[in-house]
Design a protein around this motif. Structure first.
Motif, PDB file in Angstrom:
ATOM      1  N   PHE A 204      28.522  32.225  46.945  1.00 14.56           N
ATOM      2  CA  PHE A 204      28.456  30.775  46.738  1.00 14.56           C
ATOM      3  C   PHE A 204      28.696  30.407  45.280  1.00 14.56           C
ATOM      4  O   PHE A 204      29.225  29.339  44.988  1.00 14.56           O
ATOM      5  CB  PHE A 204      27.133  30.204  47.249  1.00 14.56           C
ATOM      6  CG  PHE A 204      27.077  30.106  48.746  1.00 14.56           C
ATOM      7  CD1 PHE A 204      28.045  29.403  49.451  1.00 14.56           C
ATOM      8  CD2 PHE A 204      26.061  30.718  49.461  1.00 14.56           C
ATOM      9  CE1 PHE A 204      28.008  29.307  50.833  1.00 14.56           C
ATOM     10  CE2 PHE A 204      26.012  30.625  50.843  1.00 14.56           C
ATOM     11  CZ  PHE A 204      26.985  29.923  51.532  1.00 14.56           C
ATOM     12  N   CYS A 205      28.310  31.280  44.360  1.00 10.76           N
ATOM     13  CA  CYS A 205      28.596  31.043  42.936  1.00 10.76           C
ATOM     14  C   CYS A 205      30.110  31.027  42.709  1.00 10.76           C
ATOM     15  O   CYS A 205      30.637  30.154  42.009  1.00 10.76           O
ATOM     16  CB  CYS A 205      27.965  32.131  42.076  1.00 10.76           C
ATOM     17  SG  CYS A 205      26.158  32.233  42.205  1.00 10.76           S
ATOM     18  N   LYS A 206      30.791  31.967  43.327  1.00 12.43           N
ATOM     19  CA  LYS A 206      32.246  32.037  43.193  1.00 12.43           C
ATOM     20  C   LYS A 206      32.907  30.805  43.811  1.00 12.43           C
ATOM     21  O   LYS A 206      33.857  30.250  43.253  1.00 12.43           O
ATOM     22  CB  LYS A 206      32.777  33.315  43.841  1.00 12.43           C
ATOM     23  CG  LYS A 206      32.380  34.574  43.093  1.00 12.43           C
ATOM     24  CD  LYS A 206      32.843  35.819  43.823  1.00 12.43           C
ATOM     25  CE  LYS A 206      32.381  37.077  43.119  1.00 12.43           C
ATOM     26  NZ  LYS A 206      32.853  38.299  43.791  1.00 12.43           N
ATOM     27  N   LYS A 207      32.406  30.367  44.958  1.00 12.45           N
ATOM     28  CA  LYS A 207      32.948  29.161  45.601  1.00 12.45           C
ATOM     29  C   LYS A 207      32.723  27.930  44.730  1.00 12.45           C
ATOM     30  O   LYS A 207      33.601  27.084  44.608  1.00 12.45           O
ATOM     31  CB  LYS A 207      32.323  28.957  46.983  1.00 12.45           C
ATOM     32  CG  LYS A 207      32.879  29.891  48.030  1.00 12.45           C
ATOM     33  CD  LYS A 207      32.318  29.513  49.397  1.00 12.45           C
ATOM     34  CE  LYS A 207      32.954  30.339  50.475  1.00 12.45           C
ATOM     35  NZ  LYS A 207      34.269  29.863  50.851  1.00 12.45           N
ATOM     36  N   GLN A 208      31.541  27.825  44.142  1.00 11.46           N
ATOM     37  CA  GLN A 208      31.255  26.688  43.265  1.00 11.46           C
ATOM     38  C   GLN A 208      32.218  26.663  42.079  1.00 11.46           C
ATOM     39  O   GLN A 208      32.723  25.607  41.703  1.00 11.46           O
ATOM     40  CB  GLN A 208      29.806  26.736  42.769  1.00 11.46           C
ATOM     41  CG  GLN A 208      29.462  25.581  41.854  1.00 11.46           C
ATOM     42  CD  GLN A 208      27.978  25.483  41.622  1.00 11.46           C
ATOM     43  OE1 GLN A 208      27.312  24.719  42.288  1.00 11.46           O
ATOM     44  NE2 GLN A 208      27.458  26.274  40.695  1.00 11.46           N
ATOM     45  N   HIS A 209      32.489  27.815  41.513  1.00 14.42           N
ATOM     46  CA  HIS A 209      33.452  27.860  40.406  1.00 14.42           C
ATOM     47  C   HIS A 209      34.834  27.418  40.875  1.00 14.42           C
ATOM     48  O   HIS A 209      35.481  26.611  40.214  1.00 14.42           O
ATOM     49  CB  HIS A 209      33.499  29.259  39.779  1.00 14.42           C
ATOM     50  CG  HIS A 209      32.543  29.396  38.661  1.00 14.42           C
ATOM     51  ND1 HIS A 209      32.866  29.121  37.359  1.00 14.42           N
ATOM     52  CD2 HIS A 209      31.236  29.727  38.655  1.00 14.42           C
ATOM     53  CE1 HIS A 209      31.807  29.291  36.597  1.00 14.42           C
ATOM     54  NE2 HIS A 209      30.807  29.655  37.360  1.00 14.42           N
ATOM     55  N   ALA A 210      35.260  27.936  41.997  1.00 16.12           N
ATOM     56  CA  ALA A 210      36.601  27.602  42.484  1.00 16.12           C
ATOM     57  C   ALA A 210      36.718  26.137  42.895  1.00 16.12           C
ATOM     58  O   ALA A 210      37.709  25.470  42.585  1.00 16.12           O
ATOM     59  CB  ALA A 210      36.967  28.505  43.667  1.00 16.12           C
ATOM     60  N   GLU A 211      35.700  25.626  43.600  1.00 14.69           N
ATOM     61  CA  GLU A 211      35.781  24.274  44.164  1.00 14.69           C
ATOM     62  C   GLU A 211      35.321  23.176  43.208  1.00 14.69           C
ATOM     63  O   GLU A 211      35.617  22.007  43.433  1.00 14.69           O
ATOM     64  CB  GLU A 211      34.961  24.203  45.455  1.00 14.69           C
ATOM     65  CG  GLU A 211      35.538  25.061  46.558  1.00 14.69           C
ATOM     66  CD  GLU A 211      34.720  25.020  47.839  1.00 14.69           C
ATOM     67  OE1 GLU A 211      33.868  24.129  47.998  1.00 14.69           O
ATOM     68  OE2 GLU A 211      34.939  25.904  48.687  1.00 14.69           O
TER      69      GLU A 211
END
Length: 156
Positions: free
Chosen positions: A56-63
């Motif tokens: 979810f950390c990676k998704k937050q960065h991407a999105e």
């Protein structure tokens, strides 16, 4: 021998230039973030993350964090602080100590958590977790409410 030395300096220059361009907006140093926030009359956005293992950390960065909308907002309003708890990436002992202290101070129980702070490091509000697909616009709307003092805690 001279040509090897010159090549080494040129290579070092390219490496340094690339590292500056790769992530010019985030710092891992709380003291530097406080100073920059004070000088620029900005808030601190502290991203508590597990950068190399937290999906979810990676998704937050991407999105959110990697979007032009977020970058434009942050440039005007925020100093960006990464408080990382990686599983593989090595951090300095000083950074590990700072991050552990911040995790305890703000009672971080999961990742990602984003803490909004004033230039003194005092909490203004927070987001706990990330809802995939909400995107930068929804995230920024809540962030603007925190900055404006319209809400104390968001996402809890």
């Amino acid at each position: 021998m001279l040509s090897k030395t010159m090549m080494m300096f040129a290579l070092m220059g390219l490496i340094l230039a690339g590292s500056v361009q790769a992530d010019e907006s985030w710092t891992e140093d709380l003291a530097a973030a406080k100073e920059a926030a004070k000088k620029g009359s900005k808030i601190i956005v502290a991203d508590f993350t597990g950068s190399d293992w937290c999906g979810f950390c990676k998704k937050q960065h991407a999105e959110v964090f990697d979007t032009d909308a977020f970058k434009a907002w942050a440039k005007e309003n925020a100093v960006l602080l990464t408080v990382d708890f990686p599983s593989k990436k090595q951090l300095s002992d000083e950074t590990k100590k700072q991050n552990a202290t911040l995790k305890e101070k703000f009672a971080i129980r999961g990742f990602p958590t984003v803490i909004f702070m004033n230039e003194k490091g005092e909490e203004l509000g927070r987001f706990v977790g990330y809802r995939p697909g909400s995107g930068a616009d929804a995230w920024l709307g809540k962030a603007k409410d925190i900055v404006a003092g319209k809400t104390e805690k968001a996402g809890q």
